[in-house]
Write a protein that holds these residues in place. Sequence first.
Motif, PDB file in Angstrom:
ATOM      1  N   SER A 268       0.829  -1.214   0.000  1.00  0.00           N
ATOM      2  CA  SER A 268       0.000   0.000   0.000  1.00  0.00           C
ATOM      3  C   SER A 268       0.859   1.258   0.000  1.00  0.00           C
ATOM      4  O   SER A 268       0.560   2.235  -0.705  1.00  0.00           O
ATOM      5  CB  SER A 268      -0.933  -0.008   1.214  1.00  0.00           C
ATOM      6  N   GLU A 286      -0.963  -1.144 -10.747  1.00  0.00           N
ATOM      7  CA  GLU A 286      -1.965  -1.859  -9.961  1.00  0.00           C
ATOM      8  C   GLU A 286      -1.291  -2.516  -8.766  1.00  0.00           C
ATOM      9  O   GLU A 286      -0.067  -2.667  -8.734  1.00  0.00           O
ATOM     10  CB  GLU A 286      -2.685  -2.932 -10.795  1.00  0.00           C
ATOM     11  N   PHE A 288      -1.918  -5.858  -5.704  1.00  0.00           N
ATOM     12  CA  PHE A 288      -2.634  -7.118  -5.492  1.00  0.00           C
ATOM     13  C   PHE A 288      -2.212  -7.706  -4.144  1.00  0.00           C
ATOM     14  O   PHE A 288      -1.034  -7.929  -3.889  1.00  0.00           O
ATOM     15  CB  PHE A 288      -2.285  -8.106  -6.613  1.00  0.00           C
ATOM     16  N   THR A 292      -7.321  -6.822  -1.501  1.00  0.00           N
ATOM     17  CA  THR A 292      -7.663  -6.039  -2.684  1.00  0.00           C
ATOM     18  C   THR A 292      -9.097  -6.357  -3.119  1.00  0.00           C
ATOM     19  O   THR A 292      -9.571  -7.483  -2.962  1.00  0.00           O
ATOM     20  CB  THR A 292      -6.692  -6.369  -3.841  1.00  0.00           C
ATOM     21  N   SER A 296     -10.454  -5.336  -8.763  1.00  0.00           N
ATOM     22  CA  SER A 296      -9.033  -5.075  -9.012  1.00  0.00           C
ATOM     23  C   SER A 296      -8.257  -6.373  -9.172  1.00  0.00           C
ATOM     24  O   SER A 296      -7.340  -6.462  -9.988  1.00  0.00           O
ATOM     25  CB  SER A 296      -8.432  -4.254  -7.867  1.00  0.00           C
ATOM     26  N   LYS A 297      -8.625  -7.380  -8.400  1.00  0.00           N
ATOM     27  CA  LYS A 297      -7.967  -8.682  -8.536  1.00  0.00           C
ATOM     28  C   LYS A 297      -8.158  -9.246  -9.939  1.00  0.00           C
ATOM     29  O   LYS A 297      -7.217  -9.727 -10.570  1.00  0.00           O
ATOM     30  CB  LYS A 297      -8.521  -9.662  -7.494  1.00  0.00           C
TER      31      LYS A 297
END
Length: 467
Positions: A268, A286, A288, A292, A296-297
């Motif tokens: 983060s 992005e 992961f 998440t 987004s995954k």
Amino acid sequence: MAEPKQTDEALASVLPRYGISALKPEQRKIFDCLMRKDDCMAILPTGYGKSLPFQLFPAVASFLPQTIGLRRHVVVCCPLRSLMEDQVEFLSKIPDITAGFKGSDDAMDQLIKDGCIDIIYASPESLLGDPEWRELMRKLKVAVIVVDEFHTISTWGEDSKGTEKCAFRKWFGHIGELRSMYPEASMLALSATCTLKVRKRVMKILSLRPETTVTITVSPNRPNIKLTAVKVSNILEMAMSWIVDGLSTLQETFPRTLIYCRSITDVSKLYAYISEELPECVQHLEMFHSETTDSSKEKVLDAVKNKESPIRLIIATSALGMGIDFVDLHSVVLYGPPNTNLELIQEVGRAGRDGDPSVALILSNSYHLHHVDSEVKAIFTTSECRRVALMSSFLNPPDINLLMKETGKHTCCDICYSLCKCKECEFLPLEQLFQAPSVDEESASEKDSDVTEDYNLSDYEDILWSP
């Protein structure tokens, strides 16, 4: 046991259904073990096709005179839902073979209970942790037990002291009980990477006898991946500023790169740092981890499989890894090494799946090495070859001696590069961007009492898995 000629004829009839004409030598050795009812431990690289032998077994058995009309199930104990989904999807396209995994839906669960499924996939929790399901499964006629990704027995089924007291998923430590459920079945243990220590431990847990178990291995060494280990500043922004500079300049032409961090917090922080510095580049970035969002995954999972994706940089925990096909990825950065060489070689190995030249940058500040074992520390402290230091966890002494004769090239590691006199050394794009940040002397000497991030086992959880 079938005659060799009968088996060859049956294989020749079945292989076209799977879209292949012949098995690789190691695949054939595994398959022959299953036909002889021998136990087998196979450690073969990702993408080698080590699942194919057991996937062929029910189809070939249906051709043999002594097994015609008899259903002999294959039970596959698998750690991740995503792996089960992928293999079941593949097998659903093969004529005259049925496959499914426990927990996909109620209808499939009933078909498995009724004995209608040839290849049954299930998690350790499903096979062993549910007493009712366990008793129902015991009634099936099982010919082969497969333990897929068997290294997880040690890494997930036990804590660092070799007990299940604080284990991430304790039922992984009970997988050996499958042997008592199906005493006449052969056992096949599969993994892409496994240290010598873990191999010995798993053989004991699974009750595999070293003197009679057939062990099939291919070296996990990936000579196309150059290993570079560098000490960096304790301050994240200073250690990773070169990423910001490179992404700012190259944007959509930035080399596709995966950055592994040791905690969700570091993921983060690094994501926030880059996105705040380069708001115009957020479409190329992005992250992961286990927390998440699902959307987004899915975006990330699609991106790693599509080389045309606009996403050039993914920052992740080890939750992004096992069972995922990384396409056109030749650059991996480890912001802090993982605790063990088993995890390290898996993360490094996400790069260069196509065999093309690749690089792994292993970065470490003065805190990162506090939690790692001595084998990982050896990679940083060696004055010789980092590849040899890494492979010492996986290869026997004779194989290490052979490896030492092959190393020393500038593409091997940063130490070998420094000693190379060819004057033709070329850097990959990420190496060209990377300039080792100077370690801040004050931060490097900070005392252990300073706050450091705790490692959380939830980072290792595959987010698609559910019991």
